[in-house]
Design an enzyme around this catalytic site. Sequence first.
Site, mmCIF file in Angstrom:
data_model
loop_
_atom_site.group_PDB
_atom_site.id
_atom_site.type_symbol
_atom_site.label_atom_id
_atom_site.label_comp_id
_atom_site.label_asym_id
_atom_site.label_seq_id
_atom_site.Cartn_x
_atom_site.Cartn_y
_atom_site.Cartn_z
ATOM 1 C CE LYS A 93 -0.477 0.021 5.086
ATOM 2 N NZ LYS A 93 -1.234 0.019 6.421
ATOM 3 C CE1 TYR A 139 12.174 32.259 3.664
ATOM 4 C CE2 TYR A 139 12.379 29.792 2.847
ATOM 5 C CZ TYR A 139 12.171 31.106 2.601
ATOM 6 O OH TYR A 139 11.544 31.067 1.300
#
Length: 384
Positions: free
Chosen positions: A47, A275
Amino acid sequence: MTVGAAPPSTHARGRFRPTVATIDLDAVRHNVSLIRPAGAALMAVVKADGYGHGASEVARAALEAGAAWLGVALVEEGIRLRDSGIDAPVLVLAEFPPGSEADALAAGLTPTVYSPEAIRAIAGARGSAHPIGPVGVHIKVDTGMHRVGAAPGDAAGLVRAAVAAGLSVDGLWTHLAVADEGGDPYTDRQLERFRAAAAEVAADGVRPILHAANSAALLSRPDAHFDLVRAGIAVYGLSPDPALDSGAAGLRPAMSWTSRVSFVKRLAGAEALGYGLRYRLDRRANVATVPVGYGDGYARALSGRASVLIRGRRRPVAGTISMDQLLVDVGDDPVRAGEEVVLLGRQGDEEITAGELARLAGTIAYEVVCAVGRRVPREYVHVG
């Protein structure tokens, strides 16, 4: 002072950025061969696009190594396996969404059911979608995980309802909530409930295959192996939990993740980076830019915590990880643009594991590999 930008190079059409996840299919084959128990069949759970590794590629490698079943979470995932030419048994691990039954049965997917409504929907769809023979279903029993599944006392009634509707009950299964936490007595209680439900079903003359073990129970609870085990994270060479690392010895991680330095500059001491200017140099240093970021699945939570490998040495990720790039403090190393950067995997004698990144980001190894985004190309090596 700028040291340099990446030199020009020739790329395949549409492939320019040097960031790639490499998937070793021999490692998948090795892992399946290593964990497949002597007394039970193995389902490889593929999955979430094979936990980020590529569902079809991993499925083929697992089947070649002896897996008998495949497991998926979504009908769409199962159909994609069929579209890629895979014809092995595929169990969908939750009930088919309403309206998907005919397509799912036409693709030969095995349903999980745990409600009368799902039984009726599958029985109603089977005529045109599955004209030859009865549809085989697996009944899911909720023994304590409390996500989905029938109560243990309702399992026999559901089996009878499925048989009355013309379905074949081929499997009975449950999922263990704390198998990755060693000898937790809750797992004992779940297994007791499951055995009791299986006994009630058997008393009616129905003897489906039984399965309960995920990777954690596969590695630590032989009493949970029953007829089939469902291996997920172990197929990809990762331990379900640090507490089970000894049981996972010998597994080989299938994914490595690399990029290359795109730019290098020399900065003076006291300069701050990225940042928020949260990383401040305390001496002159070379700072390397790497074209990968949280937009690729390299978690922003790793800012100021993680390291990468360059020239076989650990170097700290410097400052806040941005969407497309991160910075690395390489000290006085004369690193040049174009040099390999290992985000996940081995370089020389050093290795960065998914477990390490998970601990630093406050998550689990499953999420680390599943999070590697689709804009990171996958390259497959050791293809059989």
